[in-house]
Design an enzyme around this catalytic site. Structure first.
Site, PDB file in Angstrom:
ATOM      1  N   CYS A  29     -11.026   3.563  -5.453  1.00 57.07           N
ATOM      2  CA  CYS A  29     -10.003   3.320  -4.433  1.00 57.07           C
ATOM      3  C   CYS A  29     -10.237   4.509  -3.046  1.00 57.07           C
ATOM      4  O   CYS A  29     -10.865   4.183  -2.200  1.00 57.07           O
ATOM      5  CB  CYS A  29      -8.587   3.467  -4.600  1.00 57.07           C
TER       6      CYS A  29
ATOM      7  N   TYR B   2     -10.655   4.968   8.212  1.00 55.05           N
ATOM      8  CA  TYR B   2     -11.405   5.043   6.901  1.00 55.05           C
ATOM      9  C   TYR B   2     -12.889   5.450   7.166  1.00 55.05           C
ATOM     10  O   TYR B   2     -13.534   5.751   6.189  1.00 55.05           O
ATOM     11  CB  TYR B   2     -11.326   3.988   5.859  1.00 55.05           C
TER      12      TYR B   2
ATOM     13  N   ASP C 273       0.854  -1.172  -0.085  1.00 53.90           N
ATOM     14  CA  ASP C 273       0.014   0.102   0.143  1.00 53.90           C
ATOM     15  C   ASP C 273       0.758   1.250   0.035  1.00 53.90           C
ATOM     16  O   ASP C 273       0.685   2.172  -0.641  1.00 53.90           O
ATOM     17  CB  ASP C 273      -0.827  -0.064   1.201  1.00 53.90           C
TER      18      ASP C 273
ATOM     19  N   TYR D 246     -12.760   2.819  -0.121  1.00 51.86           N
ATOM     20  CA  TYR D 246     -12.309   2.636   1.271  1.00 51.86           C
ATOM     21  C   TYR D 246     -13.299   3.217   2.269  1.00 51.86           C
ATOM     22  O   TYR D 246     -13.378   2.733   3.600  1.00 51.86           O
ATOM     23  CB  TYR D 246     -10.832   3.269   1.510  1.00 51.86           C
TER      24      TYR D 246
ATOM     25  N   GLU E 191      -8.735  -3.810  -7.294  1.00 54.42           N
ATOM     26  CA  GLU E 191      -8.827  -3.564  -5.836  1.00 54.42           C
ATOM     27  C   GLU E 191      -8.989  -4.846  -5.096  1.00 54.42           C
ATOM     28  O   GLU E 191      -8.386  -5.043  -4.179  1.00 54.42           O
ATOM     29  CB  GLU E 191      -9.894  -2.444  -5.486  1.00 54.42           C
TER      30      GLU E 191
END
Length: 230
Positions: free
Chosen positions: A141, A172, A51, A145, A215
């Site tokens: 993304c 998040y 990441d 998230y 993803e």
């Protein structure tokens, strides 16, 4: 943030067009195990390393987006996202240190094929297409998230107390992160109106869905690291 934001406008259309691929992404076994605190730590460490490498390329993609926008308000919105990613890298490094991962060691790691596939796809879309194409590749993304974070926080099966991944989940679902997501979705909708999104919906949906599938592959990469251990 009301989750209906994810269902409205151009973003909501693209999300719906992704169909089962979207559910595969936001409900991936990696995500479910995060919420329950049962994810193997080796899987999470692999994810953290990749990441960090991913975010470097994601920042480049946002820099490219700025150059493709027409108005100062749009450029400011994209620049704010770029600055947030760049500012996140030191925070990511500090978080990784808590997992025994030092920045020098992370940078020295090779990119996993899943990281290369995803980041190069986004950058390729950005170089070949316009700002709307690139935003369609970025949003799974950015907004995904947020949906995952909120979903886990509201899921009664999620365990926060004593969960080694509790701070990741809270991050998040945090109001500051969600405000950035709202701005990103608004930018997508604005640019979509300017650049004829409805006449390009099939093409944009293909981009969005491809990024969504990448993803899911990124989550699976973490789980595969456990399976690959000798």
């Amino acid at each position: 943030m009301n989750t209906t934001l994810f269902e409205n406008g151009l973003y909501g259309q693209l999300r719906q067009q992704a169909g089962s691929h979207w559910q595969d992404y936001i409900s991936h076994p990696f995500v479910c195990q995060l919420g329950r605190g049962t994810l193997p730590q080796a899987a999470f460490r692999q994810y953290l390393v990749q990441d960090y490498l991913f975010l470097i390329h994601f920042a480049r993609a946002y820099g490219l987006l700025v150059s493709k926008l027409d108005t100062l308000p749009e450029m400011r919105a994209a620049t704010a996202s770029l600055n947030a990613i760049v500012a996140e890298l030191p925070l990511h490094t500090a978080y990784c240190a808590g997992w025994g991962l030092q920045e020098a060691d992370i940078i020295a790691q090779p990119e996993a094929p899943q990281t290369m596939n995803y980041t190069r796809y986004v950058l390729d879309i950005g170089h070949r297409g316009d700002a709307l194409d690139l935003l369609s590749a970025l949003l799974p993304c950015v907004a995904g998230y947020a949906e995952i974070g909120l979903g886990l926080l509201r899921d009664p099966t999620t365990r926060l107390d004593g969960n080694p991944y509790g701070s990741w989940i809270r991050n998040y679902g945090d109001s500051e992160y969600l405000a950035g997501v709202r701005a990103a979705i608004n930018l997508l909708n604005t640019v979509g109106q300017q650049r004829g999104a409805q006449g390009r919906l099939s093409e944009l949906a293909t981009i969005f869905t491809t990024a969504t599938r990448l993803e899911s592959a990124f989550w699976q990469m973490g789980l595969n690291a456990v399976d690959a251990r000798p």
